[in-house]
Design a protein around this motif. Sequence first.
Motif, short mmCIF file in Angstrom:
data_model
loop_
_atom_site.label_atom_id
_atom_site.label_comp_id
_atom_site.label_asym_id
_atom_site.label_seq_id
_atom_site.Cartn_x
_atom_site.Cartn_y
_atom_site.Cartn_z
N HIS A 94 0.82 -1.21 0.00
CA HIS A 94 0.00 0.00 0.00
C HIS A 94 0.86 1.26 0.00
O HIS A 94 0.61 2.19 -0.77
CB HIS A 94 -0.94 -0.01 1.21
CG HIS A 94 -2.24 -0.71 0.94
ND1 HIS A 94 -2.31 -1.92 0.28
CD2 HIS A 94 -3.53 -0.38 1.22
CE1 HIS A 94 -3.57 -2.28 0.16
NE2 HIS A 94 -4.34 -1.37 0.73
N LEU A 151 2.40 2.01 -3.30
CA LEU A 151 1.42 2.51 -4.28
C LEU A 151 0.79 3.84 -3.86
O LEU A 151 -0.09 4.36 -4.55
CB LEU A 151 0.31 1.47 -4.49
CG LEU A 151 0.74 0.20 -5.24
CD1 LEU A 151 -0.38 -0.83 -5.22
CD2 LEU A 151 1.14 0.52 -6.68
N GLY A 152 1.22 4.38 -2.73
CA GLY A 152 0.68 5.66 -2.29
C GLY A 152 -0.67 5.54 -1.61
O GLY A 152 -1.45 6.49 -1.58
N LEU A 153 -0.97 4.35 -1.08
CA LEU A 153 -2.26 4.12 -0.43
C LEU A 153 -2.09 4.16 1.08
O LEU A 153 -1.12 3.63 1.62
CB LEU A 153 -2.82 2.75 -0.85
CG LEU A 153 -2.81 2.47 -2.36
CD1 LEU A 153 -3.32 1.07 -2.63
CD2 LEU A 153 -3.64 3.51 -3.09
N ASP A 154 -3.05 4.76 1.73
CA ASP A 154 -3.00 4.86 3.19
C ASP A 154 -3.13 3.47 3.82
O ASP A 154 -4.08 2.75 3.54
CB ASP A 154 -4.16 5.76 3.65
CG ASP A 154 -3.96 6.25 5.06
OD1 ASP A 154 -3.63 5.42 5.93
OD2 ASP A 154 -4.12 7.45 5.30
N LEU A 186 -8.14 -4.11 2.50
CA LEU A 186 -7.18 -3.67 1.49
C LEU A 186 -7.87 -2.66 0.58
O LEU A 186 -9.05 -2.82 0.26
CB LEU A 186 -6.72 -4.85 0.65
CG LEU A 186 -5.80 -5.87 1.32
CD1 LEU A 186 -5.95 -7.23 0.65
CD2 LEU A 186 -4.35 -5.40 1.24
N ALA A 187 -7.13 -1.64 0.15
CA ALA A 187 -7.68 -0.73 -0.86
C ALA A 187 -7.81 -1.46 -2.19
O ALA A 187 -8.78 -1.31 -2.91
CB ALA A 187 -6.80 0.51 -1.01
N ILE A 188 -6.80 -2.24 -2.49
CA ILE A 188 -6.83 -3.03 -3.73
C ILE A 188 -6.14 -4.36 -3.44
O ILE A 188 -5.11 -4.39 -2.78
CB ILE A 188 -6.14 -2.29 -4.90
CG1 ILE A 188 -6.06 -3.19 -6.13
CG2 ILE A 188 -4.76 -1.77 -4.53
CD1 ILE A 188 -5.59 -2.48 -7.38
N ASP A 189 -6.75 -5.43 -3.87
CA ASP A 189 -6.10 -6.73 -3.69
C ASP A 189 -5.73 -7.35 -5.02
O ASP A 189 -4.89 -8.22 -5.08
CB ASP A 189 -6.99 -7.68 -2.87
CG ASP A 189 -8.36 -7.88 -3.47
OD1 ASP A 189 -8.71 -7.15 -4.41
OD2 ASP A 189 -9.09 -8.77 -3.00
N THR A 190 -6.33 -6.87 -6.09
CA THR A 190 -6.00 -7.42 -7.41
C THR A 190 -4.63 -6.92 -7.87
O THR A 190 -4.10 -5.95 -7.34
CB THR A 190 -7.07 -6.99 -8.42
OG1 THR A 190 -7.39 -5.62 -8.19
CG2 THR A 190 -8.33 -7.82 -8.27
N VAL A 202 0.91 -0.66 -13.71
CA VAL A 202 0.85 0.80 -13.79
C VAL A 202 2.10 1.35 -14.45
O VAL A 202 3.12 0.66 -14.55
CB VAL A 202 0.70 1.44 -12.39
CG1 VAL A 202 -0.53 0.90 -11.70
CG2 VAL A 202 1.93 1.18 -11.54
N ARG A 208 6.02 6.00 -14.02
CA ARG A 208 5.99 7.45 -13.78
C ARG A 208 4.81 7.85 -12.91
O ARG A 208 4.86 8.86 -12.23
CB ARG A 208 5.94 8.21 -15.10
CG ARG A 208 4.71 7.93 -15.95
CD ARG A 208 4.73 8.75 -17.24
NE ARG A 208 3.55 8.58 -18.05
CZ ARG A 208 3.42 7.68 -19.03
NH1 ARG A 208 4.41 6.84 -19.32
NH2 ARG A 208 2.31 7.60 -19.74
N ASP A 209 3.73 7.05 -12.94
CA ASP A 209 2.56 7.40 -12.15
C ASP A 209 2.75 7.11 -10.66
O ASP A 209 1.95 7.56 -9.84
CB ASP A 209 1.32 6.65 -12.66
CG ASP A 209 0.76 7.29 -13.93
OD1 ASP A 209 1.01 8.49 -14.14
OD2 ASP A 209 0.08 6.59 -14.70
#
Lengths: 673, 673
Positions: free
Chosen positions: A308, A311-314, A325-329, A333, A336-337
């Motif tokens: 997380h 990926l910049g996720l809290d 989880l914000a994302i599990d899949t 990406v 650069r993003d």
Amino acid sequence: MSLRDARIVFTPSGRRGTFPRGTRLLDAARSIGVDIDSVCGGRGLCGRCRIVCMDGNFAKHAIVSRASNLTPVNEIEQRYSERWRKLDDGHRLSCQAVIRGDLVIDVPPESQMHRQIVRKDAEHRDIKLEPATRLYHVEVQPPDLLEATGGDLQRLCDALAWEWHLSDLVCDPVVLPSLQQALREGDWRVTVAVHKHTTIVAVWPGFRPRAHGIAIDIGSTTIAAHLVNLTAGRVIATDGIMNPQIRFGEDLMSRVSYVMTHADGASELTDAVRQGVNDLIEEVCGLGGIGPADIVEVTMVGNPIMHHLFLGLDPRELGGAPFALAIDTALDVKARDIGIAIHPGASVYVLPCIAGHVGADAAGMVLAEEPHLLDDISLVVDVGTNAEIVLGNRDRLLACSSPTGPAFEGAQISCGQRATRGAIERVRIDPASLEPRYSVIGSELWSNDPEFDTAIEAFGVTGICGSGIIEVIAEMYLAGIIDEHGVVDGALAAQNERIFADGRTFSYLLHEGRQRIVVTQTDVRQVQLAKAALYAGIRLLQERAGIDRIDRIRLAGAFGSHIDPKFAMVLGLIPDCDLNRVESAGNAAGMGAMIALLNVPARAEIETAVRQIEKIETAVEPRFQEHFVSAMAIPNKQDAFPRLFSVVARPPSKQLAAGQGTRRRRRRTEAEQ
Amino acid sequence: MSLRDARIVFTPSGRRGTFPRGTRLLDAARSIGVDIDSVCGGRGLCGRCRIVCMDGNFAKHAIVSRASNLTPVNEIEQRYSERWRKLDDGHRLSCQAVIRGDLVIDVPPESQMHRQIVRKDAEHRDIKLEPATRLYHVEVQPPDLLEATGGDLQRLCDALAWEWHLSDLVCDPVVLPSLQQALREGDWRVTVAVHKHTTIVAVWPGFRPRAHGIAIDIGSTTIAAHLVNLTAGRVIATDGIMNPQIRFGEDLMSRVSYVMTHADGASELTDAVRQGVNDLIEEVCGLGGIGPADIVEVTMVGNPIMHHLFLGLDPRELGGAPFALAIDTALDVKARDIGIAIHPGASVYVLPCIAGHVGADAAGMVLAEEPHLLDDISLVVDVGTNAEIVLGNRDRLLACSSPTGPAFEGAQISCGQRATRGAIERVRIDPASLEPRYSVIGSELWSNDPEFDTAIEAFGVTGICGSGIIEVIAEMYLAGIIDEHGVVDGALAAQNERIFADGRTFSYLLHEGRQRIVVTQTDVRQVQLAKAALYAGIRLLQERAGIDRIDRIRLAGAFGSHIDPKFAMVLGLIPDCDLNRVESAGNAAGMGAMIALLNVPARAEIETAVRQIEKIETAVEPRFQEHFVSAMAIPNKQDAFPRLFSVVARPPSKQLAAGQGTRRRRRRTEAEQ
């Protein structure tokens, strides 16, 4: 020479066909599906289509093959041989050699486009080289006032469609600003990197033989990177650094606390880990003699919190129930993003997470250890502050995490420390005298070696690391110093003063020197708690799956790779299993990232596997507590571990013939050193 | 009330069906394909599914429809009516009203998902509202320890699949960092922006009724922007700024020179135009009462050099033969990848370029003026320093550009100036007295009006703009001051001293004041050169296409929109055509960008149309020079322009009855003022 068509047999594939004399060998091979690589488009630049012309009478095929049945070595081959790599006798570039008669042609492994990357371990399948980003060399039609041929990009796409059958390509917009110059600098010959047969992600002037990728494993403590030549499927360099997030907290939960108590905490931690990854990329590229801008592909694994933050996720939600989880899949990406400074068109593939506590590192571990492909029942465990546990086989796979706490990492142990120089990592206790010997990280010698003190003088004996803790407590048990309930036997204080009263309980003195290294009753309890948690997790999965017998066990991660499986089994960290099939998996998560880097289908494979894994949440399973309580004791090996017992051959209590078994075990162990 | 199913007829579609009583009206409508919008997913929040329950006996359908055949207005509708927009009598939210009997239901245009946006001009088809990015309101299942329901993103995707049938969605990685907070802040209800039914590009907490987009036309001189409500298909605000690149050079070629002579020239110009676009976006958003982060979609048109600089591509290649575009195909990029500061997930769609001198602005012009859809032969021209010319119909379309030079923009004319306050834009010359009258930008009055001097006192008469140049020279020709070869008739100096010897040729004094405004022989020559180039380009296309008759002419761009078509035809800028079908197209390029913003299929349409356009390169066509030379003369209207002549009704030479025709033309003209 007769005028009939020539017969050609390709080995090792065994594919064969008849071709008109005058056919280019590469064209002949491809027309019947022989797997020959080529990056330069048959221009004799890349040498990837090199074959060996076999000499002799191949009775089986009724063919007499000889070098003269190919046109002679031409200027292009001579130039290649002088400039790049010498072509040995019989070795030819199949894009230059033309058929003049019957031939048996061997395609060496390195000339196969989908060549196998052989893994040392016989138990694992080989990896087929099939990276997401491939290079293509093309010649582009220059613009012409008289013919309406479209823009530079259109003509590049036309060339890629014509030469490489790549149709409907799109172009990453960051490539566009350099496109005009690349085409003109390369005099309308360029090398193009295409991602997943769909997107142009890089263009370089002229011919470029190699593409590079990096597999990254972000651990809480260290970040590791493998630099890989994606064209040859070779690891070029491996490197690691401390995770710079350590300044915000040693362990995961203290970092989550930091996020909870600081307004910009999450972005500080994200910046730190990305900076660390960028530094590491620069370092490992330096080792490989290339630059970060040469990297066209990255794969990443990490535990859910590292995943997380990268990926910049809290990560706050992962700090408490329901551990969402914000994302599990999986995620593919643009580098650069997410602030990763490699080639601007490069992608980062992040493996899927399995559950709130079972991250992309566990997915990588599964991909590397392949429980989902085998009939055998595998138990794969990454032991850290949280143990990530995967159990099952091709039919059914279950996963959970178990809160083992930091004891296995040397923390919350009175003399515990990280696995660095000076830490005790191996221990043996003589069951008769109760005297120990040990070795420390930084020296190969045992403490009873006369050279030991000199060897370790520079750093001394400073503490016990995770694997040392397991060994000393297992040996204390085997020597009868602790009983199956983990109680230090105070009666032994009379026999050896290393056992001594320490408050209301007894401790064992392992080392006396600048620092006293002692194993206390509390230390034993800490390890019991940790191992009970681990074992309860495993039991829970076994129970859910209705699985009793485990065919193979893999211990992964920094701790798992260093503990001796025997001692892990003696203490009951892991269930009974044929000891020959209990092995360290090394950095299995990192290996999984590497597989996903080398082989695109492996990404779909692990995504599907992860979706099908049954996720068990130990926190809400009442049975977990029951298993935990009953796993506190150290197992009676005769009953619970018949297969371990047959190897250790040491009865659980001193009353039985201890001596012989101990000696036998010692011999094995020392032979392994 | 009988228990048979209720019969429902929907107007205006005429779709009908029978439904069990108790069916929700929205469900009934959708089940038979009636086009009803809904953003909130039937929660009574968005009001987009508002319908009108018709009252009465509809004999044609054998139905008696009455309000009581729907359940009464419920609380949700009352709340909507109070908070958002009053629901008039008979108006209902179809997501709330439940069928109790036979009904005739009218779906008003604003409730149709694919509603038509009616263009004022009867000649153009309406635009169907079908933007690339649409909003969806969903309720997401909260995470749950007991159920393995996947990460936040997975559950969001599940909800979108369940409520909106959006499957296989991917998520722009820049959305992820805000996803967790949006879900929790909205109490698991969020509004999601989905791009092209495939990619989640924005997530906001709670219900959000509107999405916005901007259509941008980047001209060399000005940048124009239309802010559009993408949910309603309404233009909210329009704004324009000077192109900040002007500080690097007034016209295109001087900017390309700047790039050629400065190492970082291209990136300076790119930075300037992007900064300008960002400033303009902020301004136009301010006018619309929203912020740039509310913009989820942008479309862009521009000439090839503006197109390249905006995309960060070096325009140098466009400065000389073979005028190679880096990219001519359309482009759909992330705004963030080209430095446009709107919503981080937003896209920028750039229309395709047609050829090296015929840019995305010409493509926009085609999309707006639709020559590719008509049976009639259209001539569409954007007159600037380069004229972009498109000729043809649905069967065949040709395009070229012609180097008209800057005369039409008021440059290289002795008293020429840009079309700003004080510039003469309208001119009439009395053929008897040879006395002129004129009007200037900034006042509606003609110069012979007594109030004129007072009205313009603040700025004075400063020069002649492009449309003024056309008018004065056309009027000089109609008054016989110049002949068809463009020679100023010095003999007339005796008749009116406004014609005076000026070196070896004669000039015409248009205005005497603080500044003397004079039309010189050289000015006439400049206009002749410009109009000959334009006409030669048109002739070249006509010849190539074998087209003699032109059915309609559209003059686009700043200059094209301001010139009076009659005068353009008098001077022979454009070929003969029914004057009623010669019209200004206004900012057709910008309109094209707006169509591409409102309607995604229009993007594929223009991409296909552009691919099929035949590109003619005037620079290598020998016939272009021939046409150019023969187009220098001002046409003899009686021969070449029979249809124009029938309207102007003014013989080309003074000898014929001039007065009556002139008056008739004057009346028309004045009526149009």
